[in-house]
Design an enzyme around this catalytic site. Structure first.
Site, mmCIF file in Angstrom:
data_model
loop_
_atom_site.group_PDB
_atom_site.id
_atom_site.type_symbol
_atom_site.label_atom_id
_atom_site.label_comp_id
_atom_site.label_asym_id
_atom_site.label_seq_id
_atom_site.Cartn_x
_atom_site.Cartn_y
_atom_site.Cartn_z
ATOM 1 N N LYS A 56 31.666 62.170 -35.456
ATOM 2 C CA LYS A 56 30.471 63.004 -35.566
ATOM 3 C C LYS A 56 30.530 63.778 -36.876
ATOM 4 O O LYS A 56 31.594 64.259 -37.267
ATOM 5 C CB LYS A 56 30.430 63.962 -34.373
ATOM 6 C CG LYS A 56 29.119 64.728 -34.224
ATOM 7 C CD LYS A 56 29.183 65.617 -32.976
ATOM 8 C CE LYS A 56 27.899 66.389 -32.738
ATOM 9 N NZ LYS A 56 27.983 67.263 -31.556
ATOM 10 N N SER A 136 24.058 66.858 -28.534
ATOM 11 C CA SER A 136 23.868 66.654 -29.937
ATOM 12 C C SER A 136 24.669 65.491 -30.539
ATOM 13 O O SER A 136 24.392 65.099 -31.664
ATOM 14 C CB SER A 136 24.232 67.944 -30.685
ATOM 15 O OG SER A 136 25.595 68.238 -30.514
ATOM 16 N N SER A 160 27.074 68.447 -25.179
ATOM 17 C CA SER A 160 26.699 67.573 -26.292
ATOM 18 C C SER A 160 27.422 66.236 -26.382
ATOM 19 O O SER A 160 27.045 65.395 -27.191
ATOM 20 C CB SER A 160 26.891 68.317 -27.613
ATOM 21 O OG SER A 160 25.849 69.234 -27.803
#
Lengths: 482, 186
Positions: A56, A136, A160
């Site tokens: 990420k 996210s 997330s």
């Protein structure tokens, strides 16, 4: 399949799925094929040898920019690797690229990104348009779901990792807070931020988790070696019967649950029962307060953590003078942050302001304690982080783990999400936030549905006591075999 | 009583081969009663947290307060009336959303500020004592005649290479020699 063949397949899938925006930057074919050992001389000594792992983009790596999907860090070159990244490299893992996210991790659909939203194709039953991948860590989840990498790292502040895992049909594991180092992970809400793992099966989750788990002296919130030893002892004292008591908290049975999610919940409980585990209704009364408490705490911590972005030492800086409207750096911050980030900073600074701090910020921290006590009151394992009340106060039955849905609904259409009121979007986190507040281990498991969807987009969450991470993985394994 | 009922369920072995969706009830009616009970009537609605459901009124933010918050956030003041009312509207609905926590009785509750080991054992382990500092004392020496002072022996100085051999200005876009440049002109 050899490591090299697998890497080539991933590369082909990256090209084929490019329009869904899972990656912000990725390694070229040349770069990857240089580091992935081919079949003949591959050393199998290291657990992650030659495996492609997507990271990420709010986790620092030296070989790509680390942007957090924000304009303010548009091309930021990190001078170092995050500890979790150097650990996975030491284990033989190969960084496949950096994945798209909601700016700084703030969002539940991966649409608040400087480089454009992540999405996935819709199946017939959802109607026209593209579906949300959750957020996210949406890029990390989609990259795994569409075989663009072997596994990925995400971060989970209020759900997330677990929410996108549920929406894309993969496993998403949030370990106990403090186990995985946060050094080199851009802070959003530091008391909640947890590095998490996304993969297609439980064995992969386990091997990546074990490779990156460990005390890190560079991270002041990393759980100390002595505490880890004490928790391991406590967990090992429990008699392992292989049959567990599974709790169903009545507060997770809200009226907003999609009937398909509810029937999947029922089916999953039946499956656990058929394997010899027992089901027990329990109550966690503070659940209703978790979401509002979270939306006080996370923005307040974000306001504080994001105060350092002024474009002076690093990051994107606006042209012209640094003062506008009498406020230093306001132009850089106004141009650099997206709307959702600004909304949360503003709310955060309100709840930290002198007139509101007691009623909002401190009160939310007290409610957070109530949420923790609730969980301590239902788990048979005591909470090793606290002396008083580690056993909780509940008089009801004790359970080893909880099974609840990851999200109340199926993945919505991106166009509907964009129309939605920003505050209404907070509702998506209702089942993931309580675990984050208490720092408990939780995994979202994709469950098969009856109605023949191409890919399962329903996730069930297994939650257990602080430090009981292996139990969560064991039950996930058990479910994957049903 | 209830506890016993569960025990009897757990003792019964349902052969896997007979686990078929169509005949679930025949095999184990009691077991599903537990699930049905757990998943019966919904206990609340998360929608209640949105504006329409909650009756308590949130604190109202004035335009003056909004400007102060923007300044605290190092963000520019609203460009026009439209933006101002949009920002106020969002703050109002956010505050409404979190109102539920204000009605909770939390007297005597210790705030949970961060997740760390709060046990006595961890507290003791983190304690700084004369013993735990002995190694540091041992690496000290006294120097000077008229003005006796303590310093660390040069041979025991900490390794600072990794922490200090980097260029803090390497990522700055505006600099002059060894300085960052900030232009505060109005």
């Amino acid at each position: 399949m050899s490591l090299l063949q697998h890497a080539r397949t991933c590369l082909a899938n990256q090209v084929a799925n490019k329009s869904y925006n899972a990656f912000i930057s990725r390694a070229t074919e040349e770069q990857l094929l240089r580091v992935v050992p081919d079949g003949e001389n591959a050393s199998t000594q290291r657990p992650l040898e030659g495996k492609l792992i997507a990271i990420k983009d709010n986790i620092c790596t030296t070989d790509f920019p680390t942007t957090a999907a924000s304009r303010i860090l548009h091309e930021f070159p990190s001078p170092y690797d995050a500890t979790v990244v150097s650990k996975l490299r030491d284990a033989g893992g190969v960084v496949a690229g950096k994945t798209n996210l909601d700016e700084f991790g703030m969002g539940s659909h991966s649409i608040h990104s400087h480089v454009g939203p992540v999405s996935q194709p819709s199946s017939m039953e959802h109607g026209e348009g593209q579906l949300s991948v959750g957020g996210s860590s949406g890029g990390s989840a989609l990259a795994v779901a569409t075989d663009q990498c072997w596994a990925s790292l995400g971060t989970d502040t209020g759900g997330s990792v677990r929410l996108p895992a549920a929406y894309t049909g993969v496993y998403g594991f949030k370990p106990s807070y403090g186990l995985l180092s946060r050094w080199g992970v851009l802070a959003y809400a530091n008391s909640l931020d947890t590095v998490g793992i996304l993969a297609k099966d439980v064995d992969s989750v386990k091997s990546l988790f074990h490779a990156v788990n460990g005390y890190d002296k560079k991270d002041p919130t990393s759980l100390a070696e002595s505490s880890r030893r004490r928790i391991t002892e406590l967990v090992e004292q429990r008699k392992r019967s292989g049959r567990y008591r599974i709790g169903v908290p009545k507060e997770y049975n809200t009226s907003g649950i999609d009937p398909k999610i509810k029937s999947a919940w029922r089916a999953t409980l039946k499956a656990l029962q058929s394997k010899g585990h027992s089901i027990h209704p329990v109550s966690l009364p503070a659940t209703k307060l978790a979401l509002p408490a979270y939306y006080v705490l996370a923005p307040a911590e974000a306001a504080s953590n994001l105060a350092k972005y002024d474009g002076v030492r690093y990051g994107t800086r606006s042209s012209g003078p640094d003062t506008s409207g009498g406020v230093l750096f306001s132009q850089t911050r106004s141009e650099g942050f997206g709307d959702e980030v600004k909304r949360r900073i503003l709310l955060g600074n309100y709840s930290l302001s002198a007139e509101a701090i007691d009623n909002y910020f401190i009160q939310a921290q007290k409610v957070r304690r109530l949420v923790q006590r609730d969980f301590d009151g239902v788990f048979s394992l005591r909470n090793s982080l606290v002396d008083e009340g580690g056993d909780g106060e509940g008089e009801g039955e004790r359970v080893d783990a909880l099974l609840v849905p990851t999200a109340p609904t199926l993945p919505p259409l991106v166009k509907d999400v964009k129309r939605q009121d920003p505050v209404a979007a907070y509702m998506n986190d209702v089942f993931t936030v309580p675990t984050s507040l208490a720092g408990l281990p939780a995994i979202s498991v994709p469950v098969k549905t009856d109605h023949g969807a191409a890919r399962s987009q329903i996730g069930m969450q297994i939650i257990s006591q602080y430090g009981d991470d292996e139990l969560v993985l064991e039950i996930a394994q058990c479910l994957s075999e049903s | 009583m209830r506890h016993q009922a569960f025990r009897s369920i757990r003792a019964r072995i349902v052969p896997r081969s007979s686990y078929s969706v169509l005949h679930l009830r025949e095999y184990s009616g009691n077991e599903y009663d537990v699930i049905d009970k757990a998943l019966g009537e919904p206990s609340w609605s998360a929608q209640d947290l949105l504006s329409s459901g909650v009756s308590t009124t949130a604190d109202e933010i004035t335009p003056t307060q909004l400007r102060k918050l923007l300044r605290l956030s190092a963000l520019p003041p609203p460009k026009d009336q439209d933006e101002e009312s949009r920002l106020l509207g969002t703050l109002a609905s956010q505050l409404h959303f979190v109102q539920a926590i204000r009605n909770v009785d939390t007297i005597g509750v210790r705030p949970l500020r961060s997740l760390r080991d709060e046990s006595d054992e961890a507290g003791a382990a983190a304690e700084i004592t004369k013993d735990s500092l002995q190694e540091n004392f041992d690496s000290e020496e006294r120097i000077g005649k008229h003005y006796v002072r303590i310093r660390r022996r040069p041979s025991t100085l900490a390794e600072t290479k990794e922490a200090e051999d980097w260029d803090p200005l390497q990522c700055a876009t505006r600099k002059s020699n060894r300085f960052f440049v900030v232009n505060g002109a109005k």
